[in-house]
Design a protein around this motif. Structure first.
Motif, PDB file in Angstrom:
ATOM      1  N   SER A 114     102.340  -1.775  64.577  1.00  0.00           N
ATOM      2  CA  SER A 114     103.586  -2.642  64.572  1.00  0.00           C
ATOM      3  C   SER A 114     103.787  -2.838  66.313  1.00  0.00           C
ATOM      4  O   SER A 114     103.722  -2.100  67.099  1.00  0.00           O
ATOM      5  N   TRP A 115     104.124  -4.131  66.422  1.00  0.00           N
ATOM      6  CA  TRP A 115     104.131  -4.981  67.607  1.00  0.00           C
ATOM      7  C   TRP A 115     105.870  -5.268  67.948  1.00  0.00           C
ATOM      8  O   TRP A 115     106.360  -5.724  67.163  1.00  0.00           O
ATOM      9  N   LEU A 116     106.136  -4.936  69.207  1.00  0.00           N
ATOM     10  CA  LEU A 116     107.496  -5.128  69.711  1.00  0.00           C
ATOM     11  C   LEU A 116     107.471  -5.975  70.873  1.00  0.00           C
ATOM     12  O   LEU A 116     106.643  -5.797  71.761  1.00  0.00           O
ATOM     13  N   LYS A 117     108.411  -6.376  71.201  1.00  0.00           N
ATOM     14  CA  LYS A 117     108.678  -7.330  72.480  1.00  0.00           C
ATOM     15  C   LYS A 117     110.100  -7.305  73.010  1.00  0.00           C
ATOM     16  O   LYS A 117     111.104  -7.350  72.199  1.00  0.00           O
ATOM     17  N   GLN A 118     110.176  -7.233  74.331  1.00  0.00           N
ATOM     18  CA  GLN A 118     111.203  -7.177  74.711  1.00  0.00           C
ATOM     19  C   GLN A 118     111.323  -8.480  76.121  1.00  0.00           C
ATOM     20  O   GLN A 118     110.171  -8.803  76.494  1.00  0.00           O
ATOM     21  N   ARG A 119     112.420  -9.278  75.879  1.00  0.00           N
ATOM     22  CA  ARG A 119     112.648 -10.376  76.835  1.00  0.00           C
ATOM     23  C   ARG A 119     113.412 -10.024  78.223  1.00  0.00           C
ATOM     24  O   ARG A 119     114.260  -9.112  78.023  1.00  0.00           O
ATOM     25  N   TRP A 120     112.780 -10.671  79.091  1.00  0.00           N
ATOM     26  CA  TRP A 120     113.785 -10.418  80.578  1.00  0.00           C
ATOM     27  C   TRP A 120     114.607 -11.269  80.769  1.00  0.00           C
ATOM     28  O   TRP A 120     114.678 -12.463  80.300  1.00  0.00           O
ATOM     29  N   ILE A 121     115.925 -10.987  80.904  1.00  0.00           N
ATOM     30  CA  ILE A 121     116.985 -11.728  80.756  1.00  0.00           C
ATOM     31  C   ILE A 121     117.547 -12.036  82.171  1.00  0.00           C
ATOM     32  O   ILE A 121     117.992 -10.944  83.142  1.00  0.00           O
ATOM     33  N   SER A 122     117.398 -13.298  82.713  1.00  0.00           N
ATOM     34  CA  SER A 122     117.764 -13.595  83.964  1.00  0.00           C
ATOM     35  C   SER A 122     119.113 -13.770  84.240  1.00  0.00           C
ATOM     36  O   SER A 122     120.038 -14.153  83.421  1.00  0.00           O
ATOM     37  N   ASP A 123     119.630 -13.415  85.500  1.00  0.00           N
ATOM     38  CA  ASP A 123     121.057 -13.574  85.921  1.00  0.00           C
ATOM     39  C   ASP A 123     121.117 -15.008  86.321  1.00  0.00           C
ATOM     40  O   ASP A 123     120.634 -15.325  87.648  1.00  0.00           O
ATOM     41  N   TYR A 124     121.851 -15.643  85.558  1.00  0.00           N
ATOM     42  CA  TYR A 124     122.066 -17.319  86.017  1.00  0.00           C
ATOM     43  C   TYR A 124     122.696 -17.239  87.286  1.00  0.00           C
ATOM     44  O   TYR A 124     122.610 -18.140  88.007  1.00  0.00           O
ATOM     45  N   TRP A 125     123.653 -16.218  87.703  1.00  0.00           N
ATOM     46  CA  TRP A 125     124.231 -16.377  89.117  1.00  0.00           C
ATOM     47  C   TRP A 125     123.421 -15.937  90.210  1.00  0.00           C
ATOM     48  O   TRP A 125     123.670 -16.440  91.247  1.00  0.00           O
ATOM     49  N   HIS A 126     122.506 -14.962  89.866  1.00  0.00           N
ATOM     50  CA  HIS A 126     121.675 -14.470  90.908  1.00  0.00           C
ATOM     51  C   HIS A 126     120.194 -14.648  90.358  1.00  0.00           C
ATOM     52  O   HIS A 126     119.774 -13.777  89.604  1.00  0.00           O
ATOM     53  N   THR A 127     119.589 -15.630  90.887  1.00  0.00           N
ATOM     54  CA  THR A 127     118.188 -15.680  90.309  1.00  0.00           C
ATOM     55  C   THR A 127     117.136 -14.825  90.560  1.00  0.00           C
ATOM     56  O   THR A 127     116.066 -14.661  89.684  1.00  0.00           O
ATOM     57  N   ASP A 128     117.521 -13.980  91.520  1.00  0.00           N
ATOM     58  CA  ASP A 128     116.319 -12.612  91.649  1.00  0.00           C
ATOM     59  C   ASP A 128     116.771 -11.539  90.821  1.00  0.00           C
ATOM     60  O   ASP A 128     116.126 -10.377  91.008  1.00  0.00           O
ATOM     61  N   GLU A 129     117.751 -11.532  90.026  1.00  0.00           N
ATOM     62  CA  GLU A 129     118.342 -10.553  89.248  1.00  0.00           C
ATOM     63  C   GLU A 129     118.254 -10.798  87.812  1.00  0.00           C
ATOM     64  O   GLU A 129     118.206 -11.898  87.314  1.00  0.00           O
ATOM     65  N   GLY A 130     118.418  -9.763  86.953  1.00  0.00           N
ATOM     66  CA  GLY A 130     118.107 -10.020  85.425  1.00  0.00           C
ATOM     67  C   GLY A 130     117.865  -8.483  84.948  1.00  0.00           C
ATOM     68  O   GLY A 130     118.046  -7.532  85.498  1.00  0.00           O
ATOM     69  N   TYR A 131     117.941  -8.410  83.717  1.00  0.00           N
ATOM     70  CA  TYR A 131     117.659  -7.185  82.849  1.00  0.00           C
ATOM     71  C   TYR A 131     116.732  -7.482  81.818  1.00  0.00           C
ATOM     72  O   TYR A 131     116.545  -8.535  81.176  1.00  0.00           O
ATOM     73  N   TRP A 132     116.092  -6.485  81.282  1.00  0.00           N
ATOM     74  CA  TRP A 132     115.412  -6.298  80.145  1.00  0.00           C
ATOM     75  C   TRP A 132     116.372  -6.606  78.682  1.00  0.00           C
ATOM     76  O   TRP A 132     117.305  -5.869  78.690  1.00  0.00           O
ATOM     77  N   GLN A 133     115.682  -7.164  77.947  1.00  0.00           N
ATOM     78  CA  GLN A 133     116.551  -7.161  76.366  1.00  0.00           C
ATOM     79  C   GLN A 133     116.865  -5.784  75.957  1.00  0.00           C
ATOM     80  O   GLN A 133     116.048  -4.855  76.095  1.00  0.00           O
ATOM     81  N   HIS A 134     118.225  -5.466  75.611  1.00  0.00           N
ATOM     82  CA  HIS A 134     118.518  -3.953  75.248  1.00  0.00           C
ATOM     83  C   HIS A 134     117.659  -3.527  74.165  1.00  0.00           C
ATOM     84  O   HIS A 134     117.185  -2.267  74.140  1.00  0.00           O
ATOM     85  N   THR A 135     117.230  -4.141  73.083  1.00  0.00           N
ATOM     86  CA  THR A 135     116.647  -3.642  71.744  1.00  0.00           C
ATOM     87  C   THR A 135     115.356  -4.521  71.742  1.00  0.00           C
ATOM     88  O   THR A 135     115.419  -5.587  71.592  1.00  0.00           O
ATOM     89  N   PRO A 136     114.189  -3.858  71.578  1.00  0.00           N
ATOM     90  CA  PRO A 136     112.993  -4.563  71.423  1.00  0.00           C
ATOM     91  C   PRO A 136     113.011  -5.221  69.931  1.00  0.00           C
ATOM     92  O   PRO A 136     113.592  -4.897  68.950  1.00  0.00           O
ATOM     93  N   THR A 137     112.333  -6.324  69.897  1.00  0.00           N
ATOM     94  CA  THR A 137     112.369  -7.089  68.793  1.00  0.00           C
ATOM     95  C   THR A 137     110.892  -7.217  68.253  1.00  0.00           C
ATOM     96  O   THR A 137     109.989  -7.209  68.700  1.00  0.00           O
ATOM     97  N   SER A 138     111.156  -6.955  66.849  1.00  0.00           N
ATOM     98  CA  SER A 138     109.517  -6.716  66.317  1.00  0.00           C
ATOM     99  C   SER A 138     109.116  -8.307  66.126  1.00  0.00           C
ATOM    100  O   SER A 138     109.724  -9.065  65.669  1.00  0.00           O
ATOM    101  N   ILE A 139     107.826  -8.248  66.327  1.00  0.00           N
ATOM    102  CA  ILE A 139     106.925  -9.648  66.264  1.00  0.00           C
ATOM    103  C   ILE A 139     105.979  -9.611  65.178  1.00  0.00           C
ATOM    104  O   ILE A 139     105.320 -10.664  65.112  1.00  0.00           O
ATOM    105  N   GLY A 140     105.982  -8.410  64.307  1.00  0.00           N
ATOM    106  CA  GLY A 140     104.905  -8.297  63.261  1.00  0.00           C
ATOM    107  C   GLY A 140     104.116  -7.175  63.500  1.00  0.00           C
ATOM    108  O   GLY A 140     104.209  -6.430  64.254  1.00  0.00           O
ATOM    109  N   CYS A 141     102.981  -7.031  62.551  1.00  0.00           N
ATOM    110  CA  CYS A 141     102.187  -6.126  62.473  1.00  0.00           C
ATOM    111  C   CYS A 141     100.668  -6.537  62.330  1.00  0.00           C
ATOM    112  O   CYS A 141     100.480  -7.656  62.125  1.00  0.00           O
ATOM    113  N   SER A 142      99.824  -5.672  62.245  1.00  0.00           N
ATOM    114  CA  SER A 142      98.424  -6.047  62.464  1.00  0.00           C
ATOM    115  C   SER A 142      97.468  -4.592  62.051  1.00  0.00           C
ATOM    116  O   SER A 142      97.986  -3.627  62.056  1.00  0.00           O
TER     117      SER A 142
END
Length: 450
Positions: free
Chosen positions: A61-89
């Motif tokens: 089972s494969w999961l993905k987390q996205r990096w969420i950028s801070d639009y106000w501070h381009t050098d800052e951001g955070y990872w998506q809180h809950t990993p999202t399933s992208i499928g299985c193999s």
């Protein structure tokens, strides 16, 4: 504490709790978080490999987390809180085509084992495929054939090579048809990499072209090579006419092939000319006069490729009949000859004249052999002083076994009137040998001088 920092801490805690621990699974199966190896291919493709590997009833089972950028501070951001399933193999390696730069995505995997029912998985090996338009195809010898397939690979990869083959040489791998000596100059490729389809055309088909043809493509990933194991089975056939009798005394012609052609329309030829309104594999002939001729067949679109012509069986029947009449004619001729010979023999017998009294004593005797070729003759005649011809009765001059000449007249000049006195022969018949004169007796005829 700011909301952003709080969210980052929460995500980190979740990852720590998950790392190295079993993931809750349904009854009978176990789940374990795996270790991820991520390889970036190009700008968007991530090649992911999960360990430990598994075999049997297991999947990833494969999961993905996205990096969420801070639009106000381009050098800052955070990872998506809950990993999202992208499928299985069902394989440990997958290729992910990210919608954004691959460095902004983070992936994880879980390994599920002792699974009773495997889910349908679209990642891994399902990302690679070749689909053929047919499982098998039948084509005429001497014609051309097109083999077609559609293929797929993980998005973001680029196909660097694609070809068809029949030979997979050990240590070398599949050999491109274009490089195979058997197909030199007879193979053409048509492809569209954007739509992922590929066609091969083989011309001037031969009997030994009957093979299974497979498609292979290679991508810019060193491990991204794929060959489908099924392929298309090609059969090559010629055309042949089978002839059989019908109940009505006619003939049934069938245009045969060794494999099943795809929706063929047949063309029949009589004496090299097309037979109108006949486009089926079967042709019926009923009239020996109207339908006599030589027949062949072809398939529409390949009129130049015809079957061998069948011989004119109507004429064969005439030959067979003539052969059967020969003995009868010979017998009739022999009978006629015998009848003519018998008739001529009868006519020759009728022409033989009966000797008249006073003309000839014995007309049919040969002087040398005292015999006749046509009649029985008197034999063993003995000369004696008392009897001129021993087989005749001296008193009656008749014989009890043979017909004799009668009323012979004796004279001093000629004993038998039909003989030449000088030669004792006849110009018309064979005569008896000349015998010595009998002794002179009282009242007997005078002695004839030789």
């Amino acid at each position: 504490m700011s909301p952003q920092r709080s969210a980052n801490i929460t995500a980190a805690v979740i990852l720590i709790l998950l790392a190295g621990h079993l993931i809750p699974a349904s009854s009978g199966q176990t789940a374990q978080q795996g270790t991820m190896d991520q390889q970036v291919l190009g700008y968007r493709v991530s090649k992911l490999t999960c360990s430990p590997t598994c075999s049997g009833n297991c999947y990833y089972s494969w999961l993905k987390q996205r990096w969420i950028s801070d639009y106000w501070h381009t050098d800052e951001g955070y990872w998506q809180h809950t990993p999202t399933s992208i499928g299985c193999s069902t394989t440990a390696t997958v290729w992910i085509d990210s919608t954004s730069s691959s460095i902004q995505d983070k992936y994880s995997c879980n390994v599920y084992t002792h699974v009773y029912s495997l889910p349908y998985c679209e990642l891994g090996e399902q990302q690679w495929d070749v689909m053929y338009n047919l499982d098998s195809v039948c084509a005429l010898e001497g014609s051309s054939v097109d083999l077609f397939c559609i293929y797929k690979h993980p998005g973001g990869l680029t196909v660097t090579a694609s070809f068809w083959f029949i030979n997979d040489q050990p240590g070398v791998g599949p050999v491109d048809l274009r490089d195979d000596d058997q197909y030199k100059g007879r193979v053409q490729y048509y492809q569209n990499q954007n739509q992922l389809y590929h066609t091969v055309t083989i011309t001037d088909l031969r009997a030994n072209d009957a093979q299974t043809y497979k498609f292979r493509f290679i991508t810019d990933d060193p491990d991204g090579k794929y060959t489908d194991s099924s392929g298309i089975r090609l059969s090559v056939t010629g055309l042949k006419i089978e002839v059989s009798d019908t109940q009505g005394g006619g003939k049934k012609l069938i245009c045969r092939s060794t494999c099943t052609l795809t929706n063929p329309t047949y063309i029949w030829y009589r004496n090299e000319q097309p037979v109108s309104e006949q486009n089926r594999a079967v042709l019926y002939l009923r009239d020996r006069t109207v339908d006599a001729g030589s027949y062949s067949c072809a398939v529409k679109g390949h009129e130049e490729i015809r079957s061998a012509a069948v011989s004119d069986w109507w004429k064969q029947y005439a030959v067979w009949a003539a052969v059967g009449l020969v003995p009868a004619l010979a017998l009739s001729l022999l009978t006629a000859v015998l009848c003519v010979q018998r008739k001529r023999r009868a006519e020759r017998g009728a022409d033989v004249q009966t000797p008249k009294p006073g003309d000839d004593t014995y007309t049919a005797l040969n002087l040398a052999t005292t015999s006749s070729s046509e009649y029985d003759t008197l034999t063993h005649a003995t000369h004696s002083p008392s009897d001129t011809y021993s087989t005749l009765n001296p008193a009656t001059r008749t014989s009890s076994e043979y017909d004799t000449l009668t009323h012979a007249t004796h004279s001093a000049n000629d004993t038998y009137s039909t003989l030449n006195p000088a030669t004792r022969t006849s110009s018309e018949y064979d005569t008896l040998m000349v015998v010595g004169p009998p002794p002179v007796q009282s009242g007997a005829p005078d002695e004839e001088n030789n």
